[in-house]
Design a protein around this motif. Sequence first.
Motif, short mmCIF file in Angstrom:
data_model
loop_
_atom_site.label_atom_id
_atom_site.label_comp_id
_atom_site.label_asym_id
_atom_site.label_seq_id
_atom_site.Cartn_x
_atom_site.Cartn_y
_atom_site.Cartn_z
N UNK A 117 0.80 -1.23 0.00
CA UNK A 117 0.00 0.00 0.00
C UNK A 117 0.83 1.28 0.00
N UNK A 118 2.09 1.19 0.42
CA UNK A 118 2.95 2.38 0.44
C UNK A 118 3.50 2.72 -0.93
N UNK A 119 3.27 1.86 -1.90
CA UNK A 119 3.75 2.07 -3.27
C UNK A 119 2.96 3.18 -3.93
N UNK A 120 3.56 4.31 -4.16
CA UNK A 120 2.87 5.44 -4.75
C UNK A 120 2.79 5.27 -6.27
N UNK A 121 1.60 5.31 -6.86
CA UNK A 121 1.49 5.23 -8.31
C UNK A 121 1.96 6.53 -8.95
N UNK A 122 2.39 6.46 -10.20
CA UNK A 122 2.76 7.66 -10.94
C UNK A 122 1.52 8.48 -11.23
N UNK A 123 1.70 9.73 -11.60
CA UNK A 123 0.57 10.59 -11.94
C UNK A 123 -0.22 10.00 -13.10
N UNK A 124 0.50 9.42 -14.06
CA UNK A 124 -0.14 8.82 -15.22
C UNK A 124 -0.98 7.61 -14.80
N UNK A 125 -0.42 6.77 -13.92
CA UNK A 125 -1.14 5.59 -13.45
C UNK A 125 -2.37 6.00 -12.65
N UNK A 126 -2.22 7.04 -11.84
CA UNK A 126 -3.33 7.53 -11.02
C UNK A 126 -4.46 8.06 -11.91
N UNK A 127 -4.08 8.78 -12.95
CA UNK A 127 -5.06 9.31 -13.89
C UNK A 127 -5.80 8.18 -14.58
N UNK A 128 -5.05 7.12 -14.93
CA UNK A 128 -5.65 5.98 -15.61
C UNK A 128 -6.66 5.26 -14.71
N UNK A 129 -6.32 5.11 -13.43
CA UNK A 129 -7.23 4.47 -12.47
C UNK A 129 -8.51 5.28 -12.33
N UNK A 130 -8.37 6.60 -12.20
CA UNK A 130 -9.54 7.47 -12.06
C UNK A 130 -10.43 7.39 -13.30
N UNK A 131 -9.80 7.41 -14.47
CA UNK A 131 -10.57 7.33 -15.72
C UNK A 131 -11.30 6.00 -15.83
N UNK A 132 -10.61 4.91 -15.44
CA UNK A 132 -11.23 3.60 -15.53
C UNK A 132 -12.36 3.45 -14.51
N UNK A 133 -12.16 3.99 -13.31
CA UNK A 133 -13.21 3.94 -12.29
C UNK A 133 -14.46 4.68 -12.76
N UNK A 134 -14.25 5.82 -13.41
CA UNK A 134 -15.39 6.59 -13.94
C UNK A 134 -16.06 5.84 -15.08
N UNK A 135 -15.25 5.24 -15.94
CA UNK A 135 -15.79 4.53 -17.10
C UNK A 135 -16.68 3.37 -16.67
N UNK A 136 -16.32 2.73 -15.55
CA UNK A 136 -17.09 1.58 -15.05
C UNK A 136 -18.13 2.00 -14.01
N UNK A 137 -18.26 3.32 -13.81
CA UNK A 137 -19.23 3.87 -12.86
C UNK A 137 -19.06 3.25 -11.47
N UNK A 138 -17.82 3.19 -10.99
CA UNK A 138 -17.54 2.62 -9.68
C UNK A 138 -17.84 3.68 -8.61
N UNK A 139 -18.66 3.32 -7.66
CA UNK A 139 -19.12 4.27 -6.65
C UNK A 139 -18.58 3.96 -5.25
#
Length: 197
Positions: A117-139
């Motif tokens: 959990x201490x592994x910080x994702x890159x800005x690009x990876x973080x952006x990708x996770x956010x985009x994918x979460x939105x695309x799948x409507x994860x709440x």
Amino acid sequence: AHEEDEHGHEEDAHAHEEDEHGHSHGQYDPHVWLDPMNAVSMAEAVEASFADQAPDYKDEFADRLSAFKEEAETLDAELQAAVDAGSKQQLLVTHAAYGYLAERYGFEQLPIAGLTPSEEPSQQALKRVIEEARAHDLTHIAFEDTVTPKVAEVVKNEIGAEAVTIYNLESVTKEQLEQSYFDLMRENVKALEIALK
């Protein structure tokens, strides 16, 4: 030896990269017990060892193993039912600790960080996770009760998700020592029911 170390680190990095896409890698992910059938295999090994060391109690060990197997099979069915009842196929989690759970029950983990959990994702990876979460409507986002990474809070706030608690059983609080494996895994059943709804 130096080359082997570098190669090992490269393999770990590759595993984490693939885990961002939800794939599980048993040779890297230590959380094997999250699959109840793996827990049964572990219990069988313990029972065999105990029976060998204390043969006078062999029948008692066998009875306890039988009871464990029965409850594990019930838990297995409950976990599958929780996943099957949901409309979502992705579970947003703080880090990639749930590959065995995802693989057995047929959903995809979407981890913010790698295996630790201490592994910080890159800005690009973080952006990708956010985009994918939105695309799948994860709440919902599944947080562990013992760790709250700041970067996961950022994702939670960014997509307006609600938090649920999930246990990987790698570590427990003093209070949880009084709870069994099945008690905590049934909390995971509830988390899956909510997050995958």
